[in-house]
Design a protein around this motif. Sequence first.
Motif, PDB file in Angstrom:
ATOM      1  N   SER A 115       0.998  -1.059   0.170  1.00  0.00           N
ATOM      2  CA  SER A 115       0.078  -0.033  -0.194  1.00  0.00           C
ATOM      3  C   SER A 115       0.759   1.153   0.066  1.00  0.00           C
ATOM      4  O   SER A 115       2.079   1.244   0.266  1.00  0.00           O
ATOM      5  N   PRO A 116       0.151   2.498  -0.164  1.00  0.00           N
ATOM      6  CA  PRO A 116       1.031   3.744  -0.328  1.00  0.00           C
ATOM      7  C   PRO A 116       1.723   3.840   0.919  1.00  0.00           C
ATOM      8  O   PRO A 116       1.193   3.625   2.110  1.00  0.00           O
ATOM      9  N   GLY A 117       3.154   4.405   1.262  1.00  0.00           N
ATOM     10  CA  GLY A 117       3.531   4.613   2.625  1.00  0.00           C
ATOM     11  C   GLY A 117       3.018   5.805   3.227  1.00  0.00           C
ATOM     12  O   GLY A 117       2.448   6.897   2.656  1.00  0.00           O
ATOM     13  N   PRO A 140      11.583  14.846   4.272  1.00  0.00           N
ATOM     14  CA  PRO A 140      11.213  15.469   2.965  1.00  0.00           C
ATOM     15  C   PRO A 140      11.266  14.287   1.920  1.00  0.00           C
ATOM     16  O   PRO A 140      10.324  14.610   0.867  1.00  0.00           O
ATOM     17  N   TRP A 141      11.952  13.553   1.962  1.00  0.00           N
ATOM     18  CA  TRP A 141      11.933  12.409   0.897  1.00  0.00           C
ATOM     19  C   TRP A 141      10.421  11.844   0.911  1.00  0.00           C
ATOM     20  O   TRP A 141      10.045  11.556  -0.144  1.00  0.00           O
ATOM     21  N   LEU A 142      10.262  11.388   2.228  1.00  0.00           N
ATOM     22  CA  LEU A 142       8.999  10.769   2.075  1.00  0.00           C
ATOM     23  C   LEU A 142       7.904  11.627   1.614  1.00  0.00           C
ATOM     24  O   LEU A 142       6.756  10.892   0.868  1.00  0.00           O
ATOM     25  N   LEU A 143       7.606  12.642   2.166  1.00  0.00           N
ATOM     26  CA  LEU A 143       6.685  13.726   1.614  1.00  0.00           C
ATOM     27  C   LEU A 143       6.829  14.186   0.159  1.00  0.00           C
ATOM     28  O   LEU A 143       5.624  14.558  -0.094  1.00  0.00           O
ATOM     29  N   SER A 144       7.783  13.935  -0.522  1.00  0.00           N
ATOM     30  CA  SER A 144       7.942  14.055  -1.932  1.00  0.00           C
ATOM     31  C   SER A 144       7.226  12.956  -2.530  1.00  0.00           C
ATOM     32  O   SER A 144       7.059  13.315  -3.802  1.00  0.00           O
ATOM     33  N   HIS A 145       6.841  12.122  -2.250  1.00  0.00           N
ATOM     34  CA  HIS A 145       6.021  10.858  -2.645  1.00  0.00           C
ATOM     35  C   HIS A 145       4.479  11.033  -2.387  1.00  0.00           C
ATOM     36  O   HIS A 145       4.087  10.678  -1.354  1.00  0.00           O
ATOM     37  N   ALA A 146       3.739  11.229  -3.493  1.00  0.00           N
ATOM     38  CA  ALA A 146       2.104  11.362  -3.072  1.00  0.00           C
ATOM     39  C   ALA A 146       1.580   9.881  -3.001  1.00  0.00           C
ATOM     40  O   ALA A 146       2.175   8.925  -3.595  1.00  0.00           O
ATOM     41  N   LYS A 147       0.386   9.926  -2.844  1.00  0.00           N
ATOM     42  CA  LYS A 147      -0.539   8.550  -2.739  1.00  0.00           C
ATOM     43  C   LYS A 147      -1.176   8.492  -4.051  1.00  0.00           C
ATOM     44  O   LYS A 147      -1.536   7.376  -4.610  1.00  0.00           O
ATOM     45  N   GLY A 200       9.836  -3.937   3.204  1.00  0.00           N
ATOM     46  CA  GLY A 200      10.406  -3.178   1.991  1.00  0.00           C
ATOM     47  C   GLY A 200       9.757  -2.111   1.097  1.00  0.00           C
ATOM     48  O   GLY A 200       8.590  -1.789   1.859  1.00  0.00           O
ATOM     49  N   TYR A 201      10.237  -1.316   0.421  1.00  0.00           N
ATOM     50  CA  TYR A 201       9.687  -0.282  -0.249  1.00  0.00           C
ATOM     51  C   TYR A 201      10.047  -0.067  -1.735  1.00  0.00           C
ATOM     52  O   TYR A 201      11.070  -0.619  -1.937  1.00  0.00           O
ATOM     53  N   ALA A 202       9.245   0.474  -2.576  1.00  0.00           N
ATOM     54  CA  ALA A 202       9.390   1.127  -4.049  1.00  0.00           C
ATOM     55  C   ALA A 202       9.171   2.382  -4.240  1.00  0.00           C
ATOM     56  O   ALA A 202       8.026   2.661  -3.848  1.00  0.00           O
ATOM     57  N   THR A 203       9.931   2.936  -4.850  1.00  0.00           N
ATOM     58  CA  THR A 203       9.480   4.110  -5.246  1.00  0.00           C
ATOM     59  C   THR A 203       9.765   4.640  -6.734  1.00  0.00           C
ATOM     60  O   THR A 203      10.607   4.013  -7.426  1.00  0.00           O
TER      61      THR A 203
END
Length: 174
Positions: A11-13, A48-55, A75-78
């Motif tokens: 799911s989205p982070g 800031p890295w986390l917040l740069s990725h939207a849902k 794990g995660y993918a961006t």
Amino acid sequence: MVPDRMNVQVSPGCEDDLVALTEIYNHYVRETAITFDVAPLTPSERRPWLLSHAKDGPHRLMVARIPGSTGRVVGYATSSPFRPKAAYATSVETSIYLAPDAGGRGIGSLLYGRLFELLVAEDVHRAYAGIALPNDASVRIHERFGFRQVGLYEEVGRKFGEYHDVAWFEKRLG
């Protein structure tokens, strides 16, 4: 113990994942040349890295979790902006990181599968991945998802007293 992909949810982070995501990333900072960061980061530095990725949209953060009471992030993918100039807006740079005990269970494929399913609906023309070498597992998963090597920066980064090459891979989308 990390279960196989059948027992993992993607799911989205979100901000609640920040500490776990930072811990996973810092493993690679401390133990490998997979990332060229040389000092571990704090969760506040990673925010800031986390917040740069939207849902939604082309820049996403997908997180793999073990369902249940722990909800452990494994794990995660961006997909992130490829470069800051406007003409690059239809290109993304992708990356994937797994907890040290989560490899070889199909979780990376589950993450990338979901990420690319979502990117199909976006105005994304190309995906790129820079892979510090050697990294056979990363090369394999990128090739499995249709990436092909398009370039090589030789000895572009130095970590742990050694120079490392970075191979650039490209995936056509849209």
